[in-house]
Design a protein around this motif. Structure first.
Motif, PDB file in Angstrom:
ATOM      1  N   GLN A  53     -23.604 -34.501 -58.811  1.00 42.82           N
ATOM      2  CA  GLN A  53     -22.712 -33.657 -57.838  1.00 42.82           C
ATOM      3  C   GLN A  53     -21.890 -32.769 -59.056  1.00 42.82           C
ATOM      4  N   SER A  82     -18.024 -29.499 -53.678  1.00 44.08           N
ATOM      5  CA  SER A  82     -18.905 -29.820 -54.754  1.00 44.08           C
ATOM      6  C   SER A  82     -20.668 -29.414 -54.193  1.00 44.08           C
ATOM      7  N   ASP A  86     -14.351 -31.411 -51.738  1.00 44.37           N
ATOM      8  CA  ASP A  86     -13.984 -30.425 -52.449  1.00 44.37           C
ATOM      9  C   ASP A  86     -14.779 -29.115 -52.843  1.00 44.37           C
ATOM     10  N   LYS A 123     -19.974 -23.992 -60.660  1.00 47.17           N
ATOM     11  CA  LYS A 123     -20.908 -24.640 -59.767  1.00 47.17           C
ATOM     12  C   LYS A 123     -21.596 -23.815 -58.728  1.00 47.17           C
ATOM     13  N   HIS A 128     -18.755 -30.668 -59.258  1.00 48.07           N
ATOM     14  CA  HIS A 128     -17.348 -30.229 -58.584  1.00 48.07           C
ATOM     15  C   HIS A 128     -16.611 -29.003 -59.326  1.00 48.07           C
ATOM     16  N   LYS A 148     -17.988 -31.114 -63.586  1.00 51.70           N
ATOM     17  CA  LYS A 148     -16.956 -30.276 -63.008  1.00 51.70           C
ATOM     18  C   LYS A 148     -17.264 -29.052 -63.770  1.00 51.70           C
TER      19      LYS A 148
END
Ligand SMILES: [Fe+2]
Length: 300
Positions: free
Chosen positions: A51, A38, A36, A15, A53, A11
């Motif tokens: 990934q 991501s 979301d 991002k 997020h 997270k």
């Protein structure tokens, strides 16, 4: 038992800075974003393996492992129960989000969330690199390796051993570095543990491996060109002989971009101890000065 690193989830408030690094430097492929928003990164025919997020702060969200057979998950649930670790069978929704068929989840004694999965979705012939590269070494060897920083890696040896990780070797540089390296497939190490001060733990780096030495040299030049903070120059590791360089990511941890890591022949392998981490190179690079050592968190 665990046989590969299937995927990694982070997270991060940064991002949106990831696509440039992935496409301009790594040559990996951006997959369709997650529900979301991501950033999903594809390294081979698996739907995605990394990934990022959205999040308020950098966080190691989950480390996704793979087993070879569905039944292995039942055995792992029992092993975790014997270790006194509460594990849960993940929902079908979670399995779908992670693009796997079955999933179990647990948090280790150092606060890392692990997801052990079977049946990762692949689409044949679907990988398209974002720039010309020879491709990533994945398949049976999984995504690559992660180095976790833990305050007591000798204690962690027993824990991770029960999950299927076998010691490849140690690097001990007195007063500077103590690390243990573990394999669960032919890759020299899929999990590395580095000793850090008490009270904290963290994700230091993810290693991704290329099929050609030239991919690594070219990525090094591209990283410099695009202003990616380099944390270690080109060099060759003493233990797995990986030819690689390290750079910082937009989310506090590092990526080792490498070529030529040793493969372990389980029958013949004898763990050794090394007194240095590199045969040559892997010197600190001025552009990476002051970058954090990883995504750190308090040990629960
Ligand atoms: Fe590494």
């Amino acid at each position: 038992m665990i046989t590969s690193l299937a995927y990694l989830g982070i997270k991060s408030p940064n991002k949106d800075e990831w696509p440039d690094l992935v496409t301009k430097v790594w040559g990996a492929q951006l997959a369709e974003p997650g529900p979301d928003g991501s950033v999903r990164v594809k390294f081979d025919d698996a739907l995605w393996r990394l990934q990022i997020h959205p999040g308020e702060q950098d966080e190691t969200a989950y480390i996704g492992w793979g087993v070879d057979h569905e039944e292995d998950l039942h055995a792992l649930l029992k092993t975790l129960a014997d270790l006194g670790v509460a594990a849960e069978v993940g929902s079908d929704e979670l399995a779908a989000e992670r693009a796997v068929n079955r999933i179990i989840t647990f948090t280790d004694p150092w606060g890392f969330r692990h997801e052990v999965t079977w049946g990762q979705s692949h689409i044949a012939c679907s990988f398209q690199p974002s720039r010309p590269i020879s491709g990533f070494v994945t398949g049976q060897q999984g995504l690559g390796h992660v180095l976790l920083l833990l305050p007591d890696i000798d204690q962690a040896h027993e824990f991770f051993g029960k999950l299927g990780f076998r010691l490849s070797d140690k690097i001990i540089v007195p007063g500077r570095l103590y690390a243990r390296f573990y394999h669960c497939n032919a890759r020299h190490h899929t999990l590395a543990l580095g000793q850090c001060p008490p009270g904290v733990a963290g994700l230091n780096h993810l290693m991704i491996q290329l099929q050609s030495i030239d991919d690594v040299g070219l990525a090094y030049e591209l990283a410099e060109e695009h202003g990616v903070p380099l944390t270690m120059t080109l060099g060759r590791h003493s233990n797995d002989r990986q030819f690689s360089f390290y750079h910082s990511t937009p989310s506090s941890f590092h990526v080792e971009y490498g070529y030529g890591g040793l493969e372990v022949d389980e029958e013949a392998w004898v763990p050794r101890v090394y007194d240095r981490s590199a045969i040559w190179g892997h010197k600190p690079h001025p552009s990476g000065k002051g970058r954090p050592m990883g995504i750190m968190h308090q040990v629960p």
